[in-house]
Design a protein around this motif. Structure first.
Motif, PDB file in Angstrom:
ATOM      1  N   SER A  98       0.832  -1.199   0.000  1.00  0.00           N
ATOM      2  CA  SER A  98       0.000   0.000   0.000  1.00  0.00           C
ATOM      3  C   SER A  98       0.867   1.249   0.000  1.00  0.00           C
ATOM      4  O   SER A  98       1.852   1.357   0.726  1.00  0.00           O
ATOM      5  N   ARG A  99       0.478   2.185  -0.838  1.00  0.00           N
ATOM      6  CA  ARG A  99       1.223   3.416  -1.001  1.00  0.00           C
ATOM      7  C   ARG A  99       1.292   4.185   0.306  1.00  0.00           C
ATOM      8  O   ARG A  99       2.324   4.707   0.696  1.00  0.00           O
ATOM      9  N   ARG A 100       0.167   4.213   1.011  1.00  0.00           N
ATOM     10  CA  ARG A 100       0.119   4.929   2.275  1.00  0.00           C
ATOM     11  C   ARG A 100       1.112   4.323   3.268  1.00  0.00           C
ATOM     12  O   ARG A 100       1.847   5.035   3.938  1.00  0.00           O
ATOM     13  N   ASP A 101       1.142   3.004   3.341  1.00  0.00           N
ATOM     14  CA  ASP A 101       2.067   2.333   4.248  1.00  0.00           C
ATOM     15  C   ASP A 101       3.501   2.641   3.867  1.00  0.00           C
ATOM     16  O   ASP A 101       4.354   2.838   4.725  1.00  0.00           O
ATOM     17  N   ARG A 102       3.752   2.670   2.561  1.00  0.00           N
ATOM     18  CA  ARG A 102       5.118   2.962   2.122  1.00  0.00           C
ATOM     19  C   ARG A 102       5.523   4.347   2.578  1.00  0.00           C
ATOM     20  O   ARG A 102       6.598   4.541   3.133  1.00  0.00           O
ATOM     21  N   ILE A 103       4.641   5.331   2.349  1.00  0.00           N
ATOM     22  CA  ILE A 103       4.987   6.702   2.700  1.00  0.00           C
ATOM     23  C   ILE A 103       5.206   6.820   4.202  1.00  0.00           C
ATOM     24  O   ILE A 103       6.206   7.374   4.658  1.00  0.00           O
ATOM     25  N   LEU A 104       4.289   6.272   4.977  1.00  0.00           N
ATOM     26  CA  LEU A 104       4.403   6.371   6.430  1.00  0.00           C
ATOM     27  C   LEU A 104       5.694   5.712   6.911  1.00  0.00           C
ATOM     28  O   LEU A 104       6.431   6.278   7.719  1.00  0.00           O
ATOM     29  N   THR A 105       5.992   4.535   6.384  1.00  0.00           N
ATOM     30  CA  THR A 105       7.206   3.839   6.810  1.00  0.00           C
ATOM     31  C   THR A 105       8.448   4.644   6.436  1.00  0.00           C
ATOM     32  O   THR A 105       9.363   4.801   7.241  1.00  0.00           O
ATOM     33  N   VAL A 106       8.454   5.173   5.216  1.00  0.00           N
ATOM     34  CA  VAL A 106       9.607   5.965   4.775  1.00  0.00           C
ATOM     35  C   VAL A 106       9.801   7.177   5.680  1.00  0.00           C
ATOM     36  O   VAL A 106      10.924   7.547   6.004  1.00  0.00           O
ATOM     37  N   MET A 107       8.697   7.765   6.141  1.00  0.00           N
ATOM     38  CA  MET A 107       8.833   8.942   6.999  1.00  0.00           C
ATOM     39  C   MET A 107       9.351   8.569   8.388  1.00  0.00           C
ATOM     40  O   MET A 107       9.917   9.402   9.078  1.00  0.00           O
ATOM     41  N   LEU A 108       9.121   7.342   8.799  1.00  0.00           N
ATOM     42  CA  LEU A 108       9.576   6.928  10.133  1.00  0.00           C
ATOM     43  C   LEU A 108      11.028   6.463  10.144  1.00  0.00           C
ATOM     44  O   LEU A 108      11.718   6.598  11.146  1.00  0.00           O
ATOM     45  N   PRO A 126      13.877   7.600   8.975  1.00  0.00           N
ATOM     46  CA  PRO A 126      14.961   8.500   9.385  1.00  0.00           C
ATOM     47  C   PRO A 126      15.084   8.686  10.904  1.00  0.00           C
ATOM     48  O   PRO A 126      16.100   9.166  11.388  1.00  0.00           O
ATOM     49  N   MET A 127      14.047   8.330  11.667  1.00  0.00           N
ATOM     50  CA  MET A 127      14.157   8.442  13.128  1.00  0.00           C
ATOM     51  C   MET A 127      14.966   7.302  13.720  1.00  0.00           C
ATOM     52  O   MET A 127      15.345   7.335  14.876  1.00  0.00           O
ATOM     53  N   MET A 128      15.155   6.256  12.931  1.00  0.00           N
ATOM     54  CA  MET A 128      15.963   5.151  13.417  1.00  0.00           C
ATOM     55  C   MET A 128      17.417   5.565  13.254  1.00  0.00           C
ATOM     56  O   MET A 128      17.829   5.958  12.170  1.00  0.00           O
ATOM     57  N   SER A 129      18.201   5.480  14.304  1.00  0.00           N
ATOM     58  CA  SER A 129      19.577   5.956  14.232  1.00  0.00           C
ATOM     59  C   SER A 129      20.427   4.989  13.427  1.00  0.00           C
ATOM     60  O   SER A 129      20.714   3.896  13.879  1.00  0.00           O
ATOM     61  N   CYS A 130      20.819   5.434  12.247  1.00  0.00           N
ATOM     62  CA  CYS A 130      21.603   4.556  11.399  1.00  0.00           C
ATOM     63  C   CYS A 130      23.046   4.517  11.880  1.00  0.00           C
ATOM     64  O   CYS A 130      23.471   5.356  12.670  1.00  0.00           O
ATOM     65  N   SER A 131      23.801   3.559  11.384  1.00  0.00           N
ATOM     66  CA  SER A 131      25.153   3.375  11.910  1.00  0.00           C
ATOM     67  C   SER A 131      26.067   4.547  11.575  1.00  0.00           C
ATOM     68  O   SER A 131      27.030   4.807  12.280  1.00  0.00           O
ATOM     69  N   ALA A 132      25.763   5.285  10.502  1.00  0.00           N
ATOM     70  CA  ALA A 132      26.611   6.425  10.139  1.00  0.00           C
ATOM     71  C   ALA A 132      26.498   7.534  11.180  1.00  0.00           C
ATOM     72  O   ALA A 132      27.335   8.427  11.251  1.00  0.00           O
ATOM     73  N   ARG A 133      25.430   7.492  11.977  1.00  0.00           N
ATOM     74  CA  ARG A 133      25.278   8.540  12.976  1.00  0.00           C
ATOM     75  C   ARG A 133      26.108   8.252  14.217  1.00  0.00           C
ATOM     76  O   ARG A 133      26.357   9.136  15.025  1.00  0.00           O
ATOM     77  N   LEU A 179      16.938   5.435  21.865  1.00  0.00           N
ATOM     78  CA  LEU A 179      15.576   5.326  22.391  1.00  0.00           C
ATOM     79  C   LEU A 179      14.751   6.540  21.993  1.00  0.00           C
ATOM     80  O   LEU A 179      13.582   6.438  21.628  1.00  0.00           O
ATOM     81  N   PHE A 180      15.401   7.696  22.074  1.00  0.00           N
ATOM     82  CA  PHE A 180      14.705   8.925  21.723  1.00  0.00           C
ATOM     83  C   PHE A 180      14.210   8.858  20.277  1.00  0.00           C
ATOM     84  O   PHE A 180      13.097   9.267  19.966  1.00  0.00           O
ATOM     85  N   GLY A 181      15.055   8.318  19.398  1.00  0.00           N
ATOM     86  CA  GLY A 181      14.660   8.165  17.995  1.00  0.00           C
ATOM     87  C   GLY A 181      13.420   7.302  17.863  1.00  0.00           C
ATOM     88  O   GLY A 181      12.474   7.655  17.166  1.00  0.00           O
ATOM     89  N   VAL A 182      13.406   6.186  18.575  1.00  0.00           N
ATOM     90  CA  VAL A 182      12.252   5.281  18.495  1.00  0.00           C
ATOM     91  C   VAL A 182      11.001   5.980  19.019  1.00  0.00           C
ATOM     92  O   VAL A 182       9.927   5.929  18.411  1.00  0.00           O
ATOM     93  N   ALA A 183      11.159   6.677  20.152  1.00  0.00           N
ATOM     94  CA  ALA A 183      10.012   7.382  20.719  1.00  0.00           C
ATOM     95  C   ALA A 183       9.506   8.425  19.740  1.00  0.00           C
ATOM     96  O   ALA A 183       8.291   8.578  19.532  1.00  0.00           O
ATOM     97  N   ALA A 184      10.441   9.145  19.102  1.00  0.00           N
ATOM     98  CA  ALA A 184      10.037  10.161  18.127  1.00  0.00           C
ATOM     99  C   ALA A 184       9.279   9.510  16.973  1.00  0.00           C
ATOM    100  O   ALA A 184       8.276  10.046  16.485  1.00  0.00           O
ATOM    101  N   ALA A 185       9.738   8.326  16.554  1.00  0.00           N
ATOM    102  CA  ALA A 185       9.067   7.626  15.461  1.00  0.00           C
ATOM    103  C   ALA A 185       7.639   7.267  15.861  1.00  0.00           C
ATOM    104  O   ALA A 185       6.695   7.438  15.080  1.00  0.00           O
TER     105      ALA A 185
END
Ligand code: GDP
Ligand code: MG
Length: 645
Positions: free
Chosen positions: A428-438, A440-447, A472-478
């Motif tokens: 679903s397009r909506r699910d894709r968009i929502l997931t994509v927006m979330l 970046p809140m996951m802290s990737c290893s480059a950070r 944790l803050f990232g997850v909460a923000a997501a």
């Protein structure tokens, strides 16, 4: 005898349930490489392919997988509209022989629409293996349609399909009649009466197929009803008959007509199946049920899931690290080669630092992406992905998402780029968009290097806790973000979603490789396009306007030191180069942007150096650290940076 080449066009649509093997059949028919998936509804676009056979030009269309043609979901609507509007010469109805009932439920509707159908009993290998016996001759007789056995993923039985199609077309004038679908005596009369009323008009489009139209109207299809009630000459009589019929069904069956007709159709299908199928008690089903009980177990399901995720995660980032080094080495080598081939200047700098530096920075993720997609393809094709989605579904519903979004979100902790790419597997397009927006809140290893720098500088001994809280803050923000978006921008209801549990299968290499390649190719395309342009622009921003006057003559000093070969001289050269880059960067557009952002970042206690670093961080997070190193004239040793900050 040689056949005269007639060059006739035959338009064929492939219809069938999700996971029946439609795309595999389509690939085998056309030779086109298509995405082969193991989850409902992936084929949302219409895909076409061609094939010459016996002097005919076949044109194939792979319709979205559906169970129904009632046009409730977009997929059903796409499939139905195509059949109605594009008028294919015939339909190849792909059926998973192992789920004949479900497949035939769609077949009934196709037959009712009056199109010519070739029944493709696919996955014949599995049916045979499980000891299922289907009397294909009897089935052909009952349905009034040719029946062909195929094994789609191995391309077996394809010529049989083509022969059956040619046979249908060549005998078109014989008018292949499908015996009418019956709904049981009570309903049949009602359907017959209504369709007679409709066809007495004799001139509108619905008259071609009054029976199907009658059934659809009884089932409450407003599209069809609207069309009839505007074009049919007897609309007044049709309307009143429809009203009577609906009332009649309600009183006699105590159910809505839609329900009664669905039930009738199932009854018919059950009857057909009873006639043609001999089913042994299958071991494979038993095994599948047993495995399911374990994998979707309320307790054990989770550790197993986490273990598999952990394995994929490890493989993606640990194994991926080796080819990553090779790509890095390759890029450095290329950069050095170009440096020695093209005289130093704007062009070589653009090629080395702009193009290669930028694209290289993203190309290093390619191994991660290939491995990640290999893992996902394995999970999908084996049938596990459906179970995992089932397991995570409840948790994800809290975020307004389905279970399948869990994997991209988890991957986000490794690297956002492949994680966002992984959302391609969501339907679903909506699910894709929502997931994509979330993601970046996951802290990737480059950070992490950036976190280490600042946590080390500001929290000293508590750095570890500080970094963990950042995660944790990232997850909460997501979570907050998801809840917020659900209530605002992405409010459209979650699409109701029947979790299909396909049987477990050994994935075939071919299908896995096609899957993996299809997704990787999209990533490569992006790299050659958007990312290339973005890197060149960022390079331009960092290099223009060109600084000609420096506060001291660095080049002369560097030249002077480079004649000496002592460690002190090398250190001095390094220091001078950093000073020079620092001046250059501050003078450039990025530097000016950094200064311009000062009013915005100053309240946070930031300096302009930090402002600039944030901007360069757009390219890659870890660049923040090296930019600061340059601006604070320190090089990129994190430990010294921590002391200075
Ligand atoms: P679609 O959703 O109908 O397009 O189905 P796909 O073509 O994507 O096939 C779903 C899965 O079934 C893939 O993993 C295929 O490799 C597999 N598959 C397709 N046809 C057969 C078949 O005849 N036998 C077996 N064993 N597997 C098949
Ligand atoms: Mg498909």
């Amino acid at each position: 005898m040689e056949k005269i080449s007639v060059n006739k066009e035959i338009k064929v649509a492939l219809a069938g349930n999700p996971n029946s093997g439609k795309t595999s059949i389509f690939n085998a028919l056309t030779g086109a490489h298509q995405r082969v998936a193991n989850f409902p509804g992936v084929t949302v676009e219409k895909r076409t392919g061609r094939r010459r056979y016996n002097g005919y030009n076949f044109q194939f269309v792979d319709l979205p997988g559906t169970y129904n043609l009632s046009a409730f979901s977009p997929d059903e609507k796409v499939a139905r509209d195509f059949i109605i509007n594009e008028n294919p010469d015939l339909i190849i109805n792909v059926i998973d022989s192992g789920s004949l009932e479900r497949g035939l439920y769609l077949t009934m509707q196709l037959i009712e629409m009056g199109v010519d159908v070739v029944i493709d009993l696919n996955m014949w290998d599995e049916a045979k293996e499980s000891g299922l016996e289907i009397d294909t001759q009897k089935l052909a007789l009952l349905l009034g349609a040719p029946v062909v056995k195929t094994i789609g993923n191995r391309g077996q039985g394809i010529d049989g399909l083509l022969d059956a199609a040619v046979g249908l077309v060549e005998n078109k004038d014989k008018g292949h009649r499908h015996p009418p679908v019956t709904y049981g005596p009570k309903l049949d009369d009602i359907v017959a009466d209504l369709s007679q009323e409709i066809s007495s008009c004799g001139s509108c489009r619905a008259c071609r197929n009054p029976r199907w139209v009658a059934v659809r109207m009884l089932e409450g299809d407003k599209d069809i009803e609207g069309e009839i009630l505007t074009h049919n000459r007897n609309r007044a009589r049709v309307r009143s008959r429809l009203g009577q019929s609906i009332k009649h069904i309600r009183t006699t069956t105590k159910n809505d007509p839609e329900f009664a007709l669905t039930e009738g159709r199932y009854g018919y299908v059950a009857g057909v199946v009873r006639e043609v199928v001999k089913r042994p008690t299958s071991d494979r089903m038993q095994l599948s049920v047993y495995i399911d009980n374990l994998l979707t177990h309320r307790f054990w399901g989770y550790p197993i899931f986490l273990l598999l995720m952990w394995l994929i995660f490890q493989a993606t980032f640990k194994i991926g690290a080796y080819p990553m080094d090779w790509i890095n080495a390759g890029a450095s080598w290329l950069q050095a080669e170009i440096g020695s081939l093209i005289p130093a200047g704007i062009i070589s700098d653009l090629l080395i630092n702009g193009v290669l530096g930028g694209v290289g920075a993203v190309a290093v993720f390619l191994p991660n992406i290939v491995i990640l997609f290999l893992g996902i393809a394995l999970l999908e094709d084996s049938g596990y992905m459906a179970r995992a989605a089932f397991l995570m579904d409840r948790l994800m519903h809290y975020l307004g998402l389905h279970g399948k979004s869990f994997i991209p979100l988890l991957m986000g902790f490794g690297c956002n780029v492949p994680a966002i790419m992984a959302t391609r597997t969501l339907e679903s397009r909506r699910d894709r968009i929502l997931t994509v927006m979330l993601i970046p809140m996951m802290s990737c290893s480059a950070r992490l290097p950036v976190y280490v720098l600042f946590a080390g500088a500001f929290f000293g001994a508590h750095a570890g806790n500080a970094i963990f809280s950042l995660y944790l803050f990232g997850v909460a923000a997501a979570i907050l973000m998801a809840r917020l978006l659900q209530k605002t921008l992405l409010r459209t209801a979650e699409t109701p979603f029947v979790m299909e549990l396909p049987p477990y299968r050994w994935p075939t290499w071919k299908s896995i490789v096609i899957h993996m390649w299809e997704r990787t190719r999209i990533y490569l395309n992006k790299m050659g396009g958007v990312i290339l342009i973005a890197s060149v622009i960022l390079w331009g921003l960092g290099n223009f306007p060109v600084k000609k006057e420096f506060s001291q003559d660095y080049d002369a000093q560097i030249a002077q030191y480079s004649s000496q070969n002592t460690p002190e001289a090398k250190a001095e050269i390094n220091r001078l180069q950093i000073l020079k880059s620092s001046e250059k960067l501050e003078y450039s557009l990025i530097g000016r942007l950094g200064h311009a952002t000062l009013p915005a970042v100053q309240p946070l206690g930031f300096t302009w150096e930090m402002g600039i670093s944030i901007i360069t961080g757009f390219v890659a997070k870890e660049v923040v650290v090296s930019t600061m190193g340059v601006l604070y004239h320190l090089g990129d040793e994190t430990s010294t940076l921590i002391k200075t900050l």
